[in-house]
Design an enzyme around this catalytic site. Sequence first.
Site, PDB file in Angstrom:
ATOM      1  N   LYS A 109      49.626  48.515  35.523  1.00  0.00           N
ATOM      2  CA  LYS A 109      50.816  47.674  35.732  1.00  0.00           C
ATOM      3  C   LYS A 109      50.436  46.547  36.689  1.00  0.00           C
ATOM      4  CE  LYS A 109      55.715  47.843  36.949  1.00  0.00           C
ATOM      5  NZ  LYS A 109      55.659  46.759  37.943  1.00  0.00           N
ATOM      6  N   LYS A 280      53.634  53.932  27.312  1.00  0.00           N
ATOM      7  CA  LYS A 280      54.498  53.502  26.213  1.00  0.00           C
ATOM      8  C   LYS A 280      54.230  54.340  24.964  1.00  0.00           C
ATOM      9  CE  LYS A 280      53.977  48.634  27.635  1.00  0.00           C
ATOM     10  NZ  LYS A 280      53.451  47.312  27.199  1.00  0.00           N
ATOM     11  N   CYS A 398      43.049  27.659  75.526  1.00  0.00           N
ATOM     12  CA  CYS A 398      42.351  27.794  74.247  1.00  0.00           C
ATOM     13  C   CYS A 398      41.007  28.496  74.447  1.00  0.00           C
ATOM     14  CB  CYS A 398      42.131  26.417  73.629  1.00  0.00           C
ATOM     15  SG  CYS A 398      41.114  26.438  72.131  1.00  0.00           S
ATOM     16  N   CYS A 401      38.100  25.625  73.673  1.00  0.00           N
ATOM     17  CA  CYS A 401      37.852  24.438  74.504  1.00  0.00           C
ATOM     18  C   CYS A 401      38.453  24.529  75.899  1.00  0.00           C
ATOM     19  CB  CYS A 401      38.370  23.184  73.801  1.00  0.00           C
ATOM     20  SG  CYS A 401      40.182  23.064  73.740  1.00  0.00           S
TER      21      CYS A 401
END
Length: 655
Positions: A109, A280, A398, A401
């Site tokens: 499926k 099915k 950060c 940096c």
Amino acid sequence: MKERIKKLTEQLNQANHQYYVLDNPQMLDFEYDRLLRELENLEAEYPQFALPDSPTKRVGGEALSKFEKVTHLVPLMSLQDVFSLEELDDFLEKILQVYPITEFTVEPKIDGLSVALEYENGRFVRGATRGDGVIGEDVTENLKTIYSIPMTIPNAPAKLIVRGEVYMPKKSFEKLNAKQEEEGKPLFANPRNAAAGSLRQLDPKIAAKRGLDILVFNVQFAEGVTFQTHAESLEYLKALQFKVIPWSTLSSVEAINNQVLTINESREELPCDIDGAVIKVNELALREALGATAKFPRWAAAYKYPPEIKPTVVEDIIVQVGRTGVLTPKAVVRPVRLAGTTVTNATLHNQDFITERDIRIGDTVLIRKAGEIIPEILEVDFAKRPQDTAAYLLPSACPICGAPTKRDEDGAFLRCTGAACPAQLSRNIAHFVSRDAMDIEGLGASIVDALIEKGLLKSAADIYYLTVDEVKQLWQKGDTAAKKLIGAIEASKQQDLGKLIYALGIRQVGAKTGKVLASAFGTLDNLMHATTEALTEIPDIGEVTAVSISEWFTQPQSVEMIEKLRQAGVNFESTKAVTDSRFAGMTFVLTGALSKFTREEATEMIESFGGKASGSVSKKTTYVVAGENAGSKERKAKELGIPILSEDEFLNMLQ
């Protein structure tokens, strides 16, 4: 029971809306299916309390109005769900008791978006989403971008309709999410959500970049063609060169159970995500005899696999910085086998996600793969928390940096504010040289990346220190191209101050705001030393924008960049200062086909006299300048009583 039925109906309808309409599912499939089963049982026991809008009375979701609606010639029905082998055996036994010799097909499926493909005389003419099973949406142009869908079929019947599942392959999904993360955008929760969102893009070019695929699994209608079995119809589809779902044909309950389990065990080997197996009846005549309920056929069922959840330990939390400066936290977890692969880390999204779940280093957590792809922490086992843990907070600086980090305006993400942050360098320079900024022709993304790789660019200001000898290394015969590029860089030094301000990449400062600031302050130095109070006195500059500007100019990286630009001879003064402010405080809207000037020219004229050009009509609009075929904006202006000017009347105001 009445209140419980009402609450379940509301919950499931909301989940349906998020899934089918917004393409933004908030409820796990397994949880949705469980609640739906509870509602079905309660409604069967207390039918007098069932509501008219109950999700049990419909097949799926509604179609959006932004696509043309399509009524399916053959309804695209949903399937009955089963959640255990016992339930599956009950389904099979009911059929076998009446028809002892029955063959079944078993298929994976696919977890995607169901569509119907229509062909006339062998030519693909239309494709539509399933929608509610009866009415879907026309997504033909987007489906044409899927290469596995044949556009023409030799020897096809006069009319053919097939059904398939559009999905996003795992590799495409990982690539898309990597790009989303790099650009600081929200990640897609799972391949199904990504496929649905991609297929329903208004611009087919976006869908074409997403790497969608399809597996066809049913013949809905084939004029003049008959089949005895479903397997025969699938062979027919393969002969027509469709990409067809893999299937097995089996007879015994034991063999079917084993195949369902085998599909689950091998799901990691499949190129696409699956959430179950479909069983099915193979013989089509027997399907007719079994018939269907109002919601689904009696001859098929979908076995749904439960999500796999396991405990592990958070050993560390690391932070990555994307190209837009967004800080993305990631949990490093003790290796655990999950859904067929070894998981060593999990996404933590943002600070709010961490805080809401109170996730800490050292915690024992429950983890699963969202959509069987992205490892995600569900919850913390607080009973196993070590005593010395501390609440985790994303860094205030950060990690790349060292520049301060700041929350976005909507509070969802933390972002690096560094003007020369290496993680953002490529994107920042691409913005700096773009058309609305410094407009340096020839300095495209690939050239920028090559210059960064060679160590020649560490900030946007370094552009003005490049030499012909350095640049010509990028081409085999690079003298001419290098001289042309250096010439374009040199010419950009004379750009107006408004373009430079926009090029700096200050958050909240767009191209129009750059012009407004240049006009108001005259020089970059004046802007650099402006207080937030002085900034907020400028029309259209709010407090958030004013703070963003002030903070940007105080950052050491920004100060260094400005000084390098100054030394390079970049223009810091406005050449378009407003000397005649006759349009001060006025807002103009341009609409229709203009013959005496372009919209860009008209906008520049309005701004040169202190006015503002807007794209939409509102009560704040002063004038609408209307050309031919003005349309809805002119109608709205009449409704609001806003004066409408012809092009000649507008020119008279300028003179």
